[in-house]
Design a protein around this motif. Structure first.
Motif, PDB file in Angstrom:
ATOM      1  N   ASN A 198       0.896  -1.009  -0.023  1.00 37.50           N
ATOM      2  CA  ASN A 198       0.053  -0.315  -0.122  1.00 37.50           C
ATOM      3  C   ASN A 198       0.540   1.592   0.194  1.00 37.50           C
ATOM      4  O   ASN A 198       0.860   2.353  -0.807  1.00 37.50           O
ATOM      5  CB  ASN A 198      -0.849   0.107   1.039  1.00 37.50           C
TER       6      ASN A 198
ATOM      7  N   ASP B  26       2.449   1.652  -3.662  1.00 40.00           N
ATOM      8  CA  ASP B  26       1.340   2.134  -4.617  1.00 40.00           C
ATOM      9  C   ASP B  26       0.871   3.849  -3.742  1.00 40.00           C
ATOM     10  O   ASP B  26       0.914   3.936  -5.349  1.00 40.00           O
ATOM     11  CB  ASP B  26      -0.149   1.119  -4.383  1.00 40.00           C
ATOM     12  N   SER B  27       1.053   3.771  -2.753  1.00 39.62           N
ATOM     13  CA  SER B  27       0.431   5.628  -2.293  1.00 39.62           C
ATOM     14  C   SER B  27       1.869   5.983  -3.405  1.00 39.62           C
ATOM     15  O   SER B  27       1.676   7.073  -3.527  1.00 39.62           O
ATOM     16  CB  SER B  27       0.419   5.233  -1.161  1.00 39.62           C
ATOM     17  N   ARG B  28       2.940   5.942  -3.079  1.00 39.92           N
ATOM     18  CA  ARG B  28       4.264   6.433  -4.150  1.00 39.92           C
ATOM     19  C   ARG B  28       3.958   6.515  -5.785  1.00 39.92           C
ATOM     20  O   ARG B  28       4.258   8.034  -5.980  1.00 39.92           O
ATOM     21  CB  ARG B  28       5.694   5.855  -3.466  1.00 39.92           C
TER      22      ARG B  28
ATOM     23  N   GLU C 291       1.287   6.544  -6.651  1.00 36.55           N
ATOM     24  CA  GLU C 291       0.270   7.403  -6.966  1.00 36.55           C
ATOM     25  C   GLU C 291       0.909   8.715  -7.335  1.00 36.55           C
ATOM     26  O   GLU C 291       0.657   9.272  -8.404  1.00 36.55           O
ATOM     27  CB  GLU C 291      -1.110   6.397  -6.367  1.00 36.55           C
ATOM     28  N   GLU C 292       1.407   8.788  -6.107  1.00 38.67           N
ATOM     29  CA  GLU C 292       1.709  10.276  -6.176  1.00 38.67           C
ATOM     30  C   GLU C 292       2.371  10.844  -7.098  1.00 38.67           C
ATOM     31  O   GLU C 292       2.765  11.919  -7.147  1.00 38.67           O
ATOM     32  CB  GLU C 292       2.211  10.486  -4.558  1.00 38.67           C
ATOM     33  N   GLN C 293       3.985  10.086  -7.723  1.00 38.83           N
ATOM     34  CA  GLN C 293       4.249  10.268  -8.605  1.00 38.83           C
ATOM     35  C   GLN C 293       3.521  10.746  -9.893  1.00 38.83           C
ATOM     36  O   GLN C 293       3.810  11.472 -10.840  1.00 38.83           O
ATOM     37  CB  GLN C 293       5.061   9.813  -8.322  1.00 38.83           C
ATOM     38  N   TRP C 294       2.772   9.824  -9.945  1.00 34.55           N
ATOM     39  CA  TRP C 294       1.695   9.690 -11.175  1.00 34.55           C
ATOM     40  C   TRP C 294       0.943  11.047 -11.160  1.00 34.55           C
ATOM     41  O   TRP C 294       1.046  12.000 -12.582  1.00 34.55           O
ATOM     42  CB  TRP C 294       1.334   9.016 -11.919  1.00 34.55           C
ATOM     43  N   ARG C 295       0.383  10.894  -9.346  1.00 40.90           N
ATOM     44  CA  ARG C 295      -0.127  12.902  -9.923  1.00 40.90           C
ATOM     45  C   ARG C 295       0.880  14.054 -10.319  1.00 40.90           C
ATOM     46  O   ARG C 295      -0.124  15.386 -10.299  1.00 40.90           O
ATOM     47  CB  ARG C 295      -1.027  12.788  -8.764  1.00 40.90           C
ATOM     48  N   ASP C 296       2.075  14.043  -8.974  1.00 43.85           N
ATOM     49  CA  ASP C 296       2.975  14.804  -9.744  1.00 43.85           C
ATOM     50  C   ASP C 296       3.713  14.846 -10.885  1.00 43.85           C
ATOM     51  O   ASP C 296       3.873  16.355 -11.975  1.00 43.85           O
ATOM     52  CB  ASP C 296       4.066  14.606  -8.897  1.00 43.85           C
TER      53      ASP C 296
ATOM     54  N   SER D 118       0.264  16.577 -12.958  1.00 44.37           N
ATOM     55  CA  SER D 118       0.012  18.026 -12.054  1.00 44.37           C
ATOM     56  C   SER D 118       1.283  18.992 -13.290  1.00 44.37           C
ATOM     57  O   SER D 118       0.396  20.205 -14.028  1.00 44.37           O
ATOM     58  CB  SER D 118       0.956  18.508 -10.849  1.00 44.37           C
TER      59      SER D 118
END
Length: 128
Positions: free
Chosen positions: A4, A7-9, A11-16, A19
């Motif tokens: 998890n 996965d969170s990291r 997801e955060e990289q992808w959103r960065d 952006s």
């Protein structure tokens, strides 16, 4: 639990990434708008300039499809708009009558040369 966090990291990289991409595209749109171009317009014109460095050189539209982030139909519509503005000219491919070639006009080549520093400045500021 470790999965998890990983996965969170991700997801955060992808959103960065998304952006940065969105902010950069908006800024390119903003600086090119006074010249009658958007980011996608410039991207296609810049690719044509790179693919056909000599005046009169042509590029197959199909070759551009894999290099731009547009569908073939969206690219065709964009090229149609650029053609109406006198920035490109389309013609049937001599080698394959089903294909379409596109080339920069002198007006298109001059515009790319004039606005390329503006786009590169945005890239340097946003990505540098």
């Amino acid at each position: 639990m470790a999965g998890n966090a990983a996965d969170s990291r991700l997801e955060e990289q992808w959103r960065d990434i998304l952006s940065v991409h969105a902010r950069t595209m908006c800024e390119i749109d903003r600086v090119l708008h006074p010249h009658g171009l958007g980011a996608s317009d410039f991207e296609v014109l810049d690719m044509l300039a790179a693919a056909s460095p000599e005046e009169g050189d042509q590029c197959r539209v199909l070759d551009l499809v894999g290099r731009v982030h547009l569908s073939q139909s969206a690219l065709s519509r964009l090229i149609g708009r650029l053609e109406k503005e006198g920035l490109v000219e389309r013609s049937v491919c001599a080698e394959d009558r089903r294909g379409v070639s596109v080339r920069l006009t002198r007006k298109g080549r001059d515009l790319v040369t004039a606005v390329r520093p503006l786009q590169r400045d945005v890239l340097a500021r946003m990505l540098g």
